[in-house]
Design a protein around this motif. Structure first.
Motif, short mmCIF file in Angstrom:
data_model
loop_
_atom_site.label_atom_id
_atom_site.label_comp_id
_atom_site.label_asym_id
_atom_site.label_seq_id
_atom_site.Cartn_x
_atom_site.Cartn_y
_atom_site.Cartn_z
N ALA A 126 0.85 -1.19 0.00
CA ALA A 126 0.00 0.00 0.00
C ALA A 126 0.89 1.24 0.00
O ALA A 126 1.78 1.37 0.83
N LEU A 127 0.64 2.15 -0.95
CA LEU A 127 1.38 3.40 -1.06
C LEU A 127 0.39 4.55 -1.17
O LEU A 127 -0.61 4.44 -1.90
N ILE A 128 0.63 5.63 -0.47
CA ILE A 128 -0.22 6.81 -0.60
C ILE A 128 -0.03 7.39 -2.00
O ILE A 128 1.10 7.62 -2.44
N SER A 154 -4.78 7.98 1.99
CA SER A 154 -4.40 8.50 3.30
C SER A 154 -3.68 7.44 4.12
O SER A 154 -3.74 6.24 3.81
N LYS A 155 -3.02 7.90 5.18
CA LYS A 155 -2.36 7.00 6.12
C LYS A 155 -3.38 6.06 6.76
O LYS A 155 -3.13 4.85 6.88
N SER A 156 -4.52 6.58 7.17
CA SER A 156 -5.53 5.77 7.85
C SER A 156 -6.05 4.65 6.94
O SER A 156 -6.32 3.54 7.40
N GLN A 157 -6.16 4.94 5.65
CA GLN A 157 -6.62 3.91 4.71
C GLN A 157 -5.58 2.81 4.57
O GLN A 157 -5.91 1.62 4.50
N GLY A 158 -4.30 3.20 4.54
CA GLY A 158 -3.23 2.21 4.45
C GLY A 158 -3.18 1.32 5.68
O GLY A 158 -3.03 0.09 5.58
N ILE A 159 -3.33 1.93 6.87
CA ILE A 159 -3.35 1.16 8.11
C ILE A 159 -4.55 0.21 8.15
O ILE A 159 -4.45 -0.94 8.58
N ALA A 160 -5.69 0.70 7.67
CA ALA A 160 -6.90 -0.13 7.65
C ALA A 160 -6.70 -1.37 6.77
O ALA A 160 -7.15 -2.47 7.12
N LEU A 161 -6.05 -1.18 5.63
CA LEU A 161 -5.79 -2.31 4.74
C LEU A 161 -4.85 -3.32 5.40
O LEU A 161 -4.99 -4.53 5.21
N LEU A 162 -3.87 -2.81 6.18
CA LEU A 162 -2.98 -3.70 6.91
C LEU A 162 -3.75 -4.51 7.95
O LEU A 162 -3.59 -5.72 8.06
N GLU A 163 -4.61 -3.83 8.69
CA GLU A 163 -5.36 -4.48 9.75
C GLU A 163 -6.29 -5.56 9.20
O GLU A 163 -6.49 -6.60 9.85
N SER A 164 -6.82 -5.32 8.03
CA SER A 164 -7.71 -6.31 7.41
C SER A 164 -6.94 -7.34 6.58
O SER A 164 -7.54 -8.20 5.94
N LYS A 165 -5.61 -7.20 6.55
CA LYS A 165 -4.71 -8.11 5.84
C LYS A 165 -4.98 -8.16 4.34
O LYS A 165 -4.76 -9.17 3.68
N LYS A 166 -5.42 -7.02 3.81
CA LYS A 166 -5.63 -6.92 2.37
C LYS A 166 -4.34 -6.50 1.65
O LYS A 166 -4.26 -6.55 0.43
N GLU A 176 4.81 9.96 10.52
CA GLU A 176 3.41 9.65 10.27
C GLU A 176 2.93 8.43 11.07
O GLU A 176 1.74 8.29 11.34
N VAL A 177 3.87 7.57 11.44
CA VAL A 177 3.47 6.33 12.12
C VAL A 177 4.15 6.18 13.48
O VAL A 177 4.09 5.11 14.09
#
Length: 219
Positions: A126-128, A154-166, A176-177
């Motif tokens: 995932a890249l912004i 956005s950063k939040s969208q990237g983190i969300a994708l990580l959390e959902s393992k997408k 930023e992190v």
């Protein structure tokens, strides 16, 4: 070169009230020109404080990298920011103070996803979408490792994708992190550290005095 000169002439044919001209290329997210044509990015608050300390108005101009280097070479812009490539152009610029950025890759700690993005194959990254990641976007997009680039806004969208393992990893900048360091959800691996310098065109009016002023004001 004629086309570049014409473009620069249009950029700089503005009222003479601004006596110091600050130029910048696209160093997203550090500094870039937003959709409205205004200067944006993480460096803006620091730059505004610097400009406020000048005893004369400062005009800001966003340019492509090619236009930016040409403008530094002919003195159309007086000073700006430079990565290691621009900072090494000692024939056209004086090197000023620096500010350091660290690029980090962030992965879920309970994931078996590898973190060596230039050795492992077929990762979902995932890249912004507005960031060039100090050249990593181009390198990852053109590598033969078969990575899938997932653009996020956005950063939040990237983190969300990580959390959902997408995705397997999310490329982010340290500040930023940094808030995630105290959690057990993510691990952070540094992939590159890059230094951004203030640079002064050698053809700027009173270039050495301008360099001294910038160094003094950024202490």
């Amino acid at each position: 070169m004629r086309k570049i000169a014409i473009v620069l002439a249009i950029f700089f044919s503005s009222p003479a009230s601004a006596k110091v001209i600050f130029g910048y290329p696209d160093f997203s997210p550090t500094i870039f020109k937003d959709d409205s044509g205004k200067m944006a990015g993480r460096m803006v608050p620091k730059l505004k404080k610097l400009f406020w300390k000048f005893d004369q108005p400062v005009k800001t101009v966003g340019l492509s990298t090619t236009q930016y280097v040409a403008a530094l070479a002919d003195g159309s812009i007086h000073f700006g920011l430079g990565n290691h490539e621009i900072a090494a152009m000692k024939k056209i610029t004086y090197l000023g103070k620096s500010t350091t950025m660290i690029s980090r890759i962030v992965v879920l700690s309970d994931s078996k996803a590898p973190t060596k993005i230039y050795k492992d194959k077929k990762l979902r990254l995932a890249l912004i979408d507005s960031y060039n990641y100090m050249g990593h976007r181009r390198k990852l997009s053109t590598s033969k490792l078969g990575h899938s680039i997932v653009n996020v806004r956005s950063k939040s969208q990237g983190i969300a994708l990580l959390e959902s393992k997408k995705v397997d990893a999310f490329l982010a900048y340290e500040e930023e992190v940094s808030y995630l360091k105290d959690t057990n959800k993510f691990s952070q691996v540094t992939i590159k550290e890059s230094t951004i310098h203030y640079v002064v065109s050698k053809k700027a009016p009173n270039a050495k005095a301008l360099l001294e002023t910038i160094n003094r004001l950024t202490q």
